[in-house]
Design a protein around this motif. Structure first.
Motif, PDB file in Angstrom:
ATOM      1  N   GLU A   1       8.901   3.445  -2.135  1.00 29.78           N
ATOM      2  CA  GLU A   1       9.567   4.737  -2.334  1.00 29.78           C
ATOM      3  C   GLU A   1       8.992   5.451  -3.555  1.00 29.78           C
ATOM      4  O   GLU A   1       8.705   6.649  -3.512  1.00 29.78           O
ATOM      5  N   ARG A   2       8.815   4.724  -4.622  1.00 31.84           N
ATOM      6  CA  ARG A   2       8.251   5.318  -5.837  1.00 31.84           C
ATOM      7  C   ARG A   2       6.785   5.684  -5.652  1.00 31.84           C
ATOM      8  O   ARG A   2       6.324   6.719  -6.125  1.00 31.84           O
ATOM      9  N   TYR A   3       6.053   4.827  -4.961  1.00 32.19           N
ATOM     10  CA  TYR A   3       4.643   5.110  -4.689  1.00 32.19           C
ATOM     11  C   TYR A   3       4.512   6.409  -3.885  1.00 32.19           C
ATOM     12  O   TYR A   3       3.671   7.251  -4.196  1.00 32.19           O
ATOM     13  N   MET A   4       5.346   6.563  -2.880  1.00 33.84           N
ATOM     14  CA  MET A   4       5.287   7.762  -2.057  1.00 33.84           C
ATOM     15  C   MET A   4       5.691   9.007  -2.846  1.00 33.84           C
ATOM     16  O   MET A   4       5.144  10.092  -2.613  1.00 33.84           O
ATOM     17  N   THR A   5       6.607   8.860  -3.786  1.00 32.82           N
ATOM     18  CA  THR A   5       6.984   9.990  -4.638  1.00 32.82           C
ATOM     19  C   THR A   5       5.788  10.459  -5.455  1.00 32.82           C
ATOM     20  O   THR A   5       5.505  11.661  -5.529  1.00 32.82           O
TER      21      THR A   5
ATOM     22  N   GLU B   1      13.425  -5.760  -0.218  1.00 29.10           N
ATOM     23  CA  GLU B   1      14.048  -4.740  -1.065  1.00 29.10           C
ATOM     24  C   GLU B   1      13.106  -4.302  -2.183  1.00 29.10           C
ATOM     25  O   GLU B   1      12.997  -3.112  -2.483  1.00 29.10           O
ATOM     26  N   ALA B   2      12.414  -5.273  -2.795  1.00 33.57           N
ATOM     27  CA  ALA B   2      11.473  -4.945  -3.871  1.00 33.57           C
ATOM     28  C   ALA B   2      10.337  -4.076  -3.340  1.00 33.57           C
ATOM     29  O   ALA B   2       9.959  -3.082  -3.958  1.00 33.57           O
ATOM     30  N   ARG B   3       9.808  -4.453  -2.182  1.00 35.33           N
ATOM     31  CA  ARG B   3       8.702  -3.701  -1.595  1.00 35.33           C
ATOM     32  C   ARG B   3       9.160  -2.304  -1.195  1.00 35.33           C
ATOM     33  O   ARG B   3       8.460  -1.323  -1.427  1.00 35.33           O
ATOM     34  N   ASP B   4      10.351  -2.188  -0.605  1.00 31.53           N
ATOM     35  CA  ASP B   4      10.868  -0.876  -0.206  1.00 31.53           C
ATOM     36  C   ASP B   4      11.065   0.047  -1.408  1.00 31.53           C
ATOM     37  O   ASP B   4      10.695   1.223  -1.372  1.00 31.53           O
TER      38      ASP B   4
ATOM     39  N   THR C   1       1.589  -4.082  -6.537  1.00 29.48           N
ATOM     40  CA  THR C   1       2.481  -4.117  -5.374  1.00 29.48           C
ATOM     41  C   THR C   1       3.234  -5.446  -5.351  1.00 29.48           C
ATOM     42  O   THR C   1       2.630  -6.505  -5.538  1.00 29.48           O
ATOM     43  N   PRO C   2       4.531  -5.406  -5.148  1.00 30.26           N
ATOM     44  CA  PRO C   2       5.316  -6.640  -5.144  1.00 30.26           C
ATOM     45  C   PRO C   2       4.790  -7.662  -4.126  1.00 30.26           C
ATOM     46  O   PRO C   2       4.445  -7.315  -3.002  1.00 30.26           O
ATOM     47  N   ASN C   3       4.742  -8.898  -4.566  1.00 30.14           N
ATOM     48  CA  ASN C   3       4.304 -10.007  -3.731  1.00 30.14           C
ATOM     49  C   ASN C   3       5.527 -10.863  -3.412  1.00 30.14           C
ATOM     50  O   ASN C   3       6.293 -11.220  -4.307  1.00 30.14           O
TER      51      ASN C   3
ATOM     52  N   ARG D   1       6.046 -13.900  -2.949  1.00 33.45           N
ATOM     53  CA  ARG D   1       6.237 -15.172  -3.650  1.00 33.45           C
ATOM     54  C   ARG D   1       6.949 -14.995  -4.991  1.00 33.45           C
ATOM     55  O   ARG D   1       7.487 -15.949  -5.539  1.00 33.45           O
ATOM     56  N   ASP D   2       6.957 -13.769  -5.509  1.00 27.70           N
ATOM     57  CA  ASP D   2       7.641 -13.507  -6.779  1.00 27.70           C
ATOM     58  C   ASP D   2       9.131 -13.232  -6.595  1.00 27.70           C
ATOM     59  O   ASP D   2       9.858 -13.114  -7.574  1.00 27.70           O
ATOM     60  N   TYR D   3       9.562 -13.136  -5.349  1.00 31.90           N
ATOM     61  CA  TYR D   3      10.943 -12.749  -5.077  1.00 31.90           C
ATOM     62  C   TYR D   3      11.726 -13.751  -4.234  1.00 31.90           C
ATOM     63  O   TYR D   3      12.941 -13.689  -4.194  1.00 31.90           O
ATOM     64  N   TYR D   4      11.052 -14.666  -3.547  1.00 24.30           N
ATOM     65  CA  TYR D   4      11.779 -15.526  -2.610  1.00 24.30           C
ATOM     66  C   TYR D   4      12.889 -16.357  -3.239  1.00 24.30           C
ATOM     67  O   TYR D   4      13.888 -16.633  -2.567  1.00 24.30           O
ATOM     68  N   PRO D   5      12.813 -16.733  -4.541  1.00 23.67           N
ATOM     69  CA  PRO D   5      13.954 -17.469  -5.106  1.00 23.67           C
ATOM     70  C   PRO D   5      15.254 -16.643  -5.137  1.00 23.67           C
ATOM     71  O   PRO D   5      16.338 -17.197  -5.250  1.00 23.67           O
ATOM     72  N   GLN D   6      15.123 -15.316  -5.012  1.00 24.09           N
ATOM     73  CA  GLN D   6      16.304 -14.450  -5.044  1.00 24.09           C
ATOM     74  C   GLN D   6      16.955 -14.301  -3.670  1.00 24.09           C
ATOM     75  O   GLN D   6      17.978 -13.641  -3.548  1.00 24.09           O
ATOM     76  N   GLY D   7      16.352 -14.859  -2.662  1.00 22.34           N
ATOM     77  CA  GLY D   7      16.909 -14.763  -1.318  1.00 22.34           C
ATOM     78  C   GLY D   7      15.948 -14.116  -0.349  1.00 22.34           C
ATOM     79  O   GLY D   7      14.917 -13.563  -0.734  1.00 22.34           O
ATOM     80  N   GLU D   8      16.312 -14.200   0.920  1.00 20.87           N
ATOM     81  CA  GLU D   8      15.437 -13.728   2.001  1.00 20.87           C
ATOM     82  C   GLU D   8      15.083 -12.244   1.907  1.00 20.87           C
ATOM     83  O   GLU D   8      13.976 -11.846   2.227  1.00 20.87           O
TER      84      GLU D   8
END
Length: 85
Positions: free
Chosen positions: A64-68, A57-60, A41-43, A45-52
């Protein structure tokens, strides 16, 4: 996605045992995939350099794929239960 049809058990078709075993293998594969996905599952801390919004967005997208996969599991579980009856 179209609904899965339950196979008709009859003398000229696959045995109920074979059909159930095939569907149980699908369910096992889905369970393994879902467990691996939960571990990955996306954390944030692995995404914050890309912006708020990147972590959200990564988690969403991940969810979506997990629910599929979860819905696919549910579909094949329903067919397996109908075969077992």
């Amino acid at each position: 996605m179209n609904n899965l049809l339950t196979p008709t058990i009859h003398l000229n078709g696959s045995s109920p045992r074979d059909l159930l075993e095939q569907h149980m293998k699908i369910l096992d594969g889905c369970r393994c995939l879902l467990a691996a996905m939960r571990a990955a599952t996306p954390n944030g801390r692995d995404y914050y350099p890309q912006g708020e919004k990147a972590a959200i967005e990564a988690r969403d997208a991940f969810n979506e794929r997990y629910m599929t996969i979860s819905r696919i599991y549910d579909d094949f579980e329903q067919v397996a239960l109908e075969i077992r009856e």
